[in-house]
Design a protein around this motif. Structure first.
Motif, PDB file in Angstrom:
ATOM      1  N   LEU A 273      -1.210   4.295  -1.259  1.00 28.72           N
ATOM      2  CA  LEU A 273      -2.619   4.516  -0.554  1.00 28.72           C
ATOM      3  C   LEU A 273      -2.364   4.810   0.620  1.00 28.72           C
ATOM      4  CD1 LEU A 273      -4.682   1.169  -1.844  1.00 28.72           C
ATOM      5  CD2 LEU A 273      -5.038   3.633  -2.241  1.00 28.72           C
TER       6      LEU A 273
ATOM      7  N   SER B 201       2.276   1.456  -3.532  1.00 31.05           N
ATOM      8  CA  SER B 201       1.095   2.055  -4.452  1.00 31.05           C
ATOM      9  C   SER B 201       0.432   3.409  -4.074  1.00 31.05           C
ATOM     10  CB  SER B 201       0.044   0.957  -4.670  1.00 31.05           C
ATOM     11  OG  SER B 201      -0.465   1.027  -3.495  1.00 31.05           O
TER      12      SER B 201
ATOM     13  N   ALA C  57      -2.103   7.719  -4.975  1.00 31.04           N
ATOM     14  CA  ALA C  57      -2.248   6.309  -5.644  1.00 31.04           C
ATOM     15  C   ALA C  57      -2.513   6.667  -7.244  1.00 31.04           C
ATOM     16  CB  ALA C  57      -3.342   5.814  -5.023  1.00 31.04           C
TER      17      ALA C  57
ATOM     18  N   MET D 144       0.764  -1.152   0.016  1.00 30.33           N
ATOM     19  CA  MET D 144      -0.044  -0.031  -0.033  1.00 30.33           C
ATOM     20  C   MET D 144       0.821   1.264  -0.032  1.00 30.33           C
ATOM     21  SD  MET D 144      -3.101  -1.053   2.530  1.00 30.33           S
ATOM     22  CE  MET D 144      -4.211   0.230   2.490  1.00 30.33           C
TER      23      MET D 144
END
Lengths: 235, 282
Positions: free
Chosen positions: A50, A48, A70, A45
């Motif tokens: 997030l 990416s 993101a 996460m």
């Protein structure tokens, strides 16, 4: 291609990653192995976009991407198959694929890309108008991979490929991923609990425990390592 | 009886218009925007002043009201509502209600300050004119316009949500916010545009309300109540059911006037509301 340098990550007040560093080399399949709640998903996460690390940096092809949101990360060239697929359940298979090509660049090549996905996973073609939420686990995983490929990423991130899949289905999908890696030269970073399957797919592996990297190396050597055999295969 | 149903359909088409923006914004973003009624009121005043000052036909002023409300909605979302987006769903609904309630207070009182609390109506030449397709059946021309606008809105929203990339990204974001950003959707921008679109839809309903009924600074809350009844009847986030529920409420209210008189018309809607709530909770 991807470089994670000493990142510390918190989820709320709880620290989940402790100075984690790793590298994914271009053209490889690289794996990160660890048990439940070891911090694997938090790491993905962070990569990416997030969640944001408190400290440390993430670079992609030399470019600093730690603070990028993101949707920008996808544009830069990384695409993720999230844990539990996270499809759009009330949209058709085709619409899920179309949204995979949301970026302007990908949108122009959308029709060709959909044909390619159908070639890789023919079952998706016959399910094209079906709602994604009604697919079987294996078909959902195929769709999640297909959707991630639609943006034509340079690096594909896969979180828990094996989750909830029957062994034969998993084997089939793992074969396809290996094939994509070779035929398209697509770099893949896969995060898994299922150590044996993953080490057979990957060339490089990292081991994570309680939010810290505790081992790394070529998968051949990891497969021979006594400690790992004990910890992951129970042999 | 047919006459009652005709009036009910016109009222219902307007109720659908009044509720559709509220319902979509709630369905997609989980903001229960209480100020939707005040947006509607502003749309009504836009139409009133354009007609009063420049003789612009109300149906022509719809695009302009939409643009003004779109911008206003966008600014208010950015300034007030966007801060709530990081909250978990339940808290977000509660807090957006509070923000919306405060905003209603401010907007309604600003309207009184600028425009006084007079009741105004937009009265183009065709106000009060009727069409007699059958003897004894009277259909107001304005009512036909209301139904036409409602059909146009339903059709446009259907095309927008199912055929365009923006619409698909909105539906995707509603179904799974994180997954949406993982395919490259800028969720914050999608929310901003969609909230503004909800306000623009309130603008359409506002113009229609000013020509079909009348407009005054606190009229928004009355329409908001209807919109919330419809939200409960129809569920949220879908265009079709909103208009079906709107028609149902409009027709039932129309029939109830026939039996219990105008005084108790409002009660009927609220009784339906309570019955549905009781049924749902069981």
């Amino acid at each position: 291609m991807l470089e994670v340098n000493e990142i510390d990550v918190y989820r709320g007040d709880i620290r989940v990653l402790w100075s984690v560093s790793l590298k994914v080399e271009e053209g490889t399949i690289t794996a990160l192995l660890g048990s439940n709640a070891a911090g694997k998903t938090s790491l993905l996460m962070s990569i990416s976009g997030l969640i944001k690390p408190m400290r440390g940096s993430i670079r992609f092809n030399g470019m600093e991407i730690t603070k990028e949101p993101a949707h920008r990360i996808v544009e830069i060239g990384m695409s993720m198959v999230p844990e539990g697929r996270r499809l759009f359940p009330e949209m058709s298979v085709l619409e899920n694929l179309e949204l995979g090509a949301f970026l302007k660049k990908a949108r122009n090549a959308k029709d060709r890309a959909i044909e390619e996905i159908y070639e890789i996973f023919p079952i998706l073609k016959s399910r094209a108008t079906q709602m994604a939420g009604t697919l079987s686990g294996g078909e959902q995983q195929m769709l999640a991979i297909g959707r991630a490929l639609m943006s034509r990423p340079k690096l594909l991130l896969i979180d828990e490929l094996s989750l909830g899949l029957a062994p034969l289905v998993l084997q089939h999908i793992a074969e396809i991923i290996k094939e994509i890696n070779v035929s398209r030269g697509l770099t893949i970073f896969i995060v898994e609990q299922n150590a044996l399957m993953t080490l057979e797919m990957a060339q490089f592996g990292y081991l994570i425990e309680n939010g810290r990297i505790v081992g790394s190396g070529e998968t051949n050597s990891l497969l021979q390592n006594e400690q790992i055999k004990n910890a992951y295969f129970g042999i | 009886m047919i006459q009652i149903i005709v009036y009910g359909v016109i009222t219902g088409a307007f109720y659908g218009l009044a509720a559709v923006g509220l319902s979509l914004v709630f369905g997609v973003m989980k903001h229960l925007n209480i100020a939707h009624g005040s947006f509607l009121m502003i749309g009504g005043f836009v139409s009133f002043w354009l007609f009063h000052l420049f003789k612009i036909d109300p149906f022509v002023s719809i695009p302009l009201a939409m643009i003004i409300l779109f911008v206003l909605g966008g600014v208010l979302y950015k300034g007030l509502f966007s801060h709530l987006d990081k909250l978990p769903e339940g808290l977000k609904i509660n807090n957006s209600m509070l923000v919306g309630f405060g905003l209603t207070w401010i907007l309604d009182n600003l309207a009184i300050l600028f425009w006084t609390s007079d009741v105004r109506a937009v009265t183009p030449s065709y106000t009060g004119k009727v069409w007699n397709p059958l003897t004894g059946l009277r259909i107001p021309i304005v009512g036909l316009g209301v139904i036409g606008i409602a059909l146009l809105v339903i059709f446009s929203l259907y095309l927008l949500l199912t055929k365009t990339y923006f619409g698909k990204s909105v539906r995707g974001t509603a179904q799974d916010r994180d997954a949406a950003s993982l395919v490259g959707i800028n969720v914050e921008r999608t929310y901003l545009v969609f909230f503004a679109l909800g306000a623009a839809l309130a603008g359409i309903a506002g113009v229609v309300s000013a020509v079909n009924y009348s407009v005054h600074p606190t009229v928004g809350f009355e329409w908001l109540l209807k919109a919330i009844i419809i939200l409960v009847l129809a569920g949220f986030g879908k265009v079709g059911p909103v208009f079906v529920a709107g028609l149902l409420l409009g027709i039932v209210e129309g029939i109830s006037v026939y039996f219990v008189g105008t005084t108790y018309r409002e009660v009927v809607g609220l009784v339906i509301f309570i019955l549905v709530m009781l049924k749902r909770s069981m």
